[in-house]
Design a protein around this motif. Structure first.
Motif, PDB file in Angstrom:
ATOM      1  N   LYS A   3       0.830  -1.200   0.000  1.00 24.80           N
ATOM      2  CA  LYS A   3       0.000   0.000   0.000  1.00 24.80           C
ATOM      3  C   LYS A   3       0.869   1.256   0.000  1.00 24.80           C
ATOM      4  CE  LYS A   3      -3.520  -2.500   2.536  1.00 24.80           C
ATOM      5  NZ  LYS A   3      -4.233  -2.686   3.772  1.00 24.80           N
ATOM      6  N   ALA A   6       2.208   1.707  -3.385  1.00 25.47           N
ATOM      7  CA  ALA A   6       1.174   2.222  -4.297  1.00 25.47           C
ATOM      8  C   ALA A   6       1.017   3.733  -4.150  1.00 25.47           C
ATOM      9  CB  ALA A   6      -0.161   1.530  -4.011  1.00 25.47           C
ATOM     10  N   ILE A   7       0.981   4.196  -2.909  1.00 26.95           N
ATOM     11  CA  ILE A   7       0.836   5.635  -2.671  1.00 26.95           C
ATOM     12  C   ILE A   7       2.072   6.382  -3.189  1.00 26.95           C
ATOM     13  CG2 ILE A   7       0.675   7.453  -0.873  1.00 26.95           C
ATOM     14  CD1 ILE A   7      -1.901   6.020  -0.905  1.00 26.95           C
ATOM     15  N   ASN A  10       2.219   6.578  -6.955  1.00 28.32           N
ATOM     16  CA  ASN A  10       1.220   7.532  -7.449  1.00 28.32           C
ATOM     17  C   ASN A  10       1.677   8.973  -7.196  1.00 28.32           C
ATOM     18  OD1 ASN A  10      -1.410   7.978  -8.620  1.00 28.32           O
ATOM     19  ND2 ASN A  10      -1.983   8.765  -6.614  1.00 28.32           N
ATOM     20  N   VAL A  85     -11.346   9.456  -0.566  1.00 30.17           N
ATOM     21  CA  VAL A  85     -11.490   8.146  -1.189  1.00 30.17           C
ATOM     22  C   VAL A  85     -10.370   7.224  -0.695  1.00 30.17           C
ATOM     23  CG1 VAL A  85     -11.593   6.915  -3.374  1.00 30.17           C
ATOM     24  CG2 VAL A  85     -12.608   9.169  -3.206  1.00 30.17           C
ATOM     25  N   ILE A  86      -9.158   7.763  -0.605  1.00 27.62           N
ATOM     26  CA  ILE A  86      -8.022   6.918  -0.192  1.00 27.62           C
ATOM     27  C   ILE A  86      -8.175   6.446   1.239  1.00 27.62           C
ATOM     28  CG2 ILE A  86      -5.539   6.921   0.240  1.00 27.62           C
ATOM     29  CD1 ILE A  86      -5.180   8.575  -2.167  1.00 27.62           C
ATOM     30  N   LEU A  87      -8.460   7.374   2.151  1.00 28.25           N
ATOM     31  CA  LEU A  87      -8.520   6.985   3.565  1.00 28.25           C
ATOM     32  C   LEU A  87      -9.774   6.178   3.908  1.00 28.25           C
ATOM     33  CD1 LEU A  87      -7.019  10.036   5.495  1.00 28.25           C
ATOM     34  CD2 LEU A  87      -5.888   7.954   4.743  1.00 28.25           C
ATOM     35  N   SER A  88     -10.710   6.071   2.940  1.00 28.54           N
ATOM     36  CA  SER A  88     -11.854   5.197   3.214  1.00 28.54           C
ATOM     37  C   SER A  88     -11.515   3.747   2.868  1.00 28.54           C
ATOM     38  CB  SER A  88     -13.073   5.661   2.424  1.00 28.54           C
ATOM     39  OG  SER A  88     -12.878   5.435   1.047  1.00 28.54           O
ATOM     40  N   LYS A  89     -10.336   3.548   2.296  1.00 24.06           N
ATOM     41  CA  LYS A  89      -9.880   2.188   1.993  1.00 24.06           C
ATOM     42  C   LYS A  89      -9.094   1.663   3.209  1.00 24.06           C
ATOM     43  CE  LYS A  89     -11.112   2.903  -2.342  1.00 24.06           C
ATOM     44  NZ  LYS A  89     -12.566   2.843  -2.463  1.00 24.06           N
ATOM     45  N   PRO A  90      -8.825   0.362   3.247  1.00 24.34           N
ATOM     46  CA  PRO A  90      -8.106  -0.158   4.422  1.00 24.34           C
ATOM     47  C   PRO A  90      -6.631   0.239   4.446  1.00 24.34           C
ATOM     48  CG  PRO A  90      -8.546  -1.920   2.888  1.00 24.34           C
ATOM     49  CD  PRO A  90      -9.216  -0.706   2.338  1.00 24.34           C
ATOM     50  N   ILE A  91      -6.382   1.499   4.599  1.00 23.98           N
ATOM     51  CA  ILE A  91      -4.998   1.985   4.669  1.00 23.98           C
ATOM     52  C   ILE A  91      -4.933   2.917   5.883  1.00 23.98           C
ATOM     53  CG2 ILE A  91      -5.533   3.851   2.997  1.00 23.98           C
ATOM     54  CD1 ILE A  91      -2.577   3.685   2.156  1.00 23.98           C
ATOM     55  N   THR A  92      -3.855   2.783   6.658  1.00 18.54           N
ATOM     56  CA  THR A  92      -3.749   3.640   7.845  1.00 18.54           C
ATOM     57  C   THR A  92      -3.180   4.991   7.423  1.00 18.54           C
ATOM     58  OG1 THR A  92      -1.578   2.767   8.273  1.00 18.54           O
ATOM     59  CG2 THR A  92      -3.388   1.731   9.462  1.00 18.54           C
ATOM     60  N   ARG A  93      -3.348   5.945   8.302  1.00 18.65           N
ATOM     61  CA  ARG A  93      -2.874   7.286   7.950  1.00 18.65           C
ATOM     62  C   ARG A  93      -1.359   7.336   7.874  1.00 18.65           C
ATOM     63  NH1 ARG A  93      -7.015  11.459  10.947  1.00 18.65           N
ATOM     64  NH2 ARG A  93      -8.896  10.447  10.217  1.00 18.65           N
ATOM     65  N   PHE A  96      -0.261   6.161   4.525  1.00 19.57           N
ATOM     66  CA  PHE A  96      -0.504   7.198   3.519  1.00 19.57           C
ATOM     67  C   PHE A  96       0.604   8.250   3.545  1.00 19.57           C
ATOM     68  CE2 PHE A  96      -2.237  11.446   2.638  1.00 19.57           C
ATOM     69  CZ  PHE A  96      -2.631  11.270   1.319  1.00 19.57           C
ATOM     70  N   LYS A 100       3.498   9.098   0.757  1.00 20.41           N
ATOM     71  CA  LYS A 100       3.682  10.437   0.184  1.00 20.41           C
ATOM     72  C   LYS A 100       5.159  10.840   0.295  1.00 20.41           C
ATOM     73  CE  LYS A 100       0.147  11.941  -1.514  1.00 20.41           C
ATOM     74  NZ  LYS A 100       0.092  12.638  -2.767  1.00 20.41           N
TER      75      LYS A 100
END
Lengths: 255, 298
Positions: A3, A6-7, A10, A85-93, A96, A100
């Motif tokens: 994850k 992926a971030i 992107n 949209v991103i934080l509504s997926k199973p990813i912790t802050r 994320f 970044k």
């Protein structure tokens, strides 16, 4: 880990489409070309002037890219609300934020690589040899940029683009003068200012630790051990800042 | 069927607004239950707290008090979102990506394999009617197209719970109909759906129940089917008078209404329509809203 990758990929993809990045890179090339002119009209060893000026350009434009692209990208996520949209997926802050950071680090690495390549070509034009020893200054510059990026991430995790940019730029400037702050603390008679200067000296990063430009250009002795510890300092400081950014980001609401 | 997909327990949320940071109570002891396999319409005026409820369920906003339970377990960490699909109000995406790239990216956040991501993305784009635009950058997309992509991304993980915030917004009549079909299809596939909307007819058409929220509190939860099955409340008769102008008369009893119609015919006037009127969601909603206005007046 997937994850975070992926971030970061992107983020890298987004940053390389940023027009600000290209305009800054183009401008840095122009500045490098300007160093040729400067070397011709200045008294002294032209190659030293080109090297000195070139390293300063890499450092300065690196910082500008870090601030303008780095801060913009995190803030944009919130302003354009893509973060919902991103934080509504199973990813912790923290995943994320780390993603970044990594994505922007890759952007910075590519940017430093491109500028270094152009800079090496310029030096080769003067000396007919590849000046590998310049890397002794450029690698610490890269780690300085990573440290500034962490500062930018801390600020942009709670404030606006403009303020984050201003704060980060201020810390970059003060970070290069912390030695003077220490001297100021020693020479000041007021106890309040003495303590304040000491606190500032110990809290703010000492970016001069990562500045080997003059010593590399003038071929002064520079042991690898010193470079290693300076880089270690930057890495530890960056980790500390990222943890701080994650704590702040974790407490945030996204209304 | 009785298991609860979502339960919120006494949620409180305050926002601070304006220069003086004046307090504004967005959620006030909000209790909401969404049953497994149902479609729940979440109704309320602007600023009632619908979006805040959804964002607290997804941990985008932290409440001052109260808890959220998903399938009976306290929502904690990030793994519970593995089974949830969310469409935010006015969704925004990276405009430099194409729909296919976007869905692929969101699929990565679930750790799906590449083949799985590609297959699912293509299938979903076909489903929401974007297969012809799969390689076009999102910056060239209209509001309605983005909304369709929003629905697709919410379904990327084949979620058991689907939370849609104003999903009909920006859609044309065809798009709305297609979305209603998608929501019904989701229910048929065993998914639980909750969506907020202002459009009451959509709720009447597809929802099992409707929860009505005012000022951060759920005031009523009604069964849509039962509401629509209620007895006729009155009869509306519309006729054209001697000048040709339309006039309306309401009758409480069927007998009286029929007498009224006879009289109209006797006088040689033209009958326009005869409508038995049942209680509908709009009546319930307006009644609730009036109740609130009265309370504000006190």
């Amino acid at each position: 880990m997937g994850k975070i990758v992926a971030i970061s990929m992107n983020t890298f993809r987004e940053s390389i489409r940023d027009r600000v990045l290209y305009s800054l890179i183009v401008f840095s090339f122009l500045m490098l070309a300007f160093s040729i002119l400067l070397a011709n009209i200045t008294i002294g060893d032209p190659i030293k002037i080109v090297k000195d000026f070139g390293l300063a350009v890499i450092s300065l434009f690196g910082v500008l890219i870090t601030i303008f692209v780095g801060i913009g990208l995190l803030y944009k996520e919130m302003e354009r609300r893509t973060i919902y949209v991103i934080l509504s997926k199973p990813i912790t802050r923290w995943q994320f934020l780390l993603g970044k950071y990594l994505g922007l680090s890759i952007t910075l690495a590519v940017e430093v690589f491109i500028m270094t390549f152009a800079f090496f070509c310029l030096c080769f034009y003067y000396e007919n040899i590849i000046s590998w020893e310049l890397l002794k200054a450029i690698v610490p510059i890269f780690f300085e940029l990573l440290l500034i990026l962490s500062i930018a991430i801390v600020f942009s995790s709670f404030s606006s683009t403009f303020l984050s940019g201003l704060f980060t730029l201020s810390i970059f400037v003060i970070g290069h003068f912390t030695q003077d702050i220490k001297i100021l603390a020693a020479s000041n008679e007021s106890l309040f200012f003495k303590k304040l200067s000491q606190v500032i000296y110990y809290i703010l990063p000492n970016l001069e630790n990562l500045n080997f430009k003059a010593r590399v250009v003038h071929n002064l002795p520079l042991p690898y051990k010193e470079i290693f510890f300076s880089i270690l300092y930057s890495v530890v400081y960056s980790i500390f800042l990222l943890v701080l950014a994650i704590i702040i980001f974790n407490r945030r609401n996204f209304p | 069927m009785n298991a609860l997909a979502i339960r919120t327990n006494g949620l409180y949320k305050t926002y601070r607004t304006g220069f003086l940071h004046k307090k504004f109570l967005a959620l006030n002891n909000l209790n909401l239950e969404v049953k497994q396999g149902e479609i729940l319409g979440y109704l309320g005026p602007n600023g009632a707290g619908k979006t805040t409820t959804f964002k607290i369920i997804l941990d985008l906003i932290r409440p001052e008090k109260g808890e959220v339970y998903i399938w009976g377990k306290r929502a904690y960490g990030s793994s519970y979102r593995q089974e949830i699909g969310f469409l935010p109000d006015n969704p925004y995406f990276y405009d430099y990506l194409t729909p296919l790239e976007s869905l692929d990216f969101y699929g990565k956040l679930f750790n799906f394999k590449k083949s799985e991501r590609i297959e699912r993305s293509r299938e979903l784009l076909l489903w929401v009617g974007l297969d012809n635009f799969k390689d076009r950058q999102l910056r060239k997309f209209s509001r309605g197209m983005l909304q369709r992509l929003g629905v697709a991304q919410a379904l990327i993980n084949n979620p058991k719970i689907l939370i849609l915030d104003e999903p009909m917004l920006g859609l044309d009549p065809m798009g709305r109909r297609e979305l209603r079909d998608i929501i019904i299809k989701c229910k048929e596939n065993g998914k639980t759906v909750i969506f907020s909307t202002h459009i009451l007819s959509d709720v009447e058409m597809i929802c099992d129940r409707a929860a009505i929220i005012f000022n951060g509190t759920v005031h009523d939860v009604v069964s849509v089917e039962k509401t629509l099955e209620t007895e006729i409340q009155f009869y509306e008769v519309i006729y054209a008078n001697t000048t040709g102008k339309h006039e309306l008369i309401r009758f409480k009893e069927y007998k009286d209404a029929m007498e009224g119609v006879e009289n109209i015919n006797k006088q040689g006037l033209k009958m326009i329509s005869f409508n038995p009127h049942r209680m509908n969601l709009e009546d319930i909603f307006i009644k609730q809203a009036e109740g609130r206005i009265n309370r504000w007046g006190k």
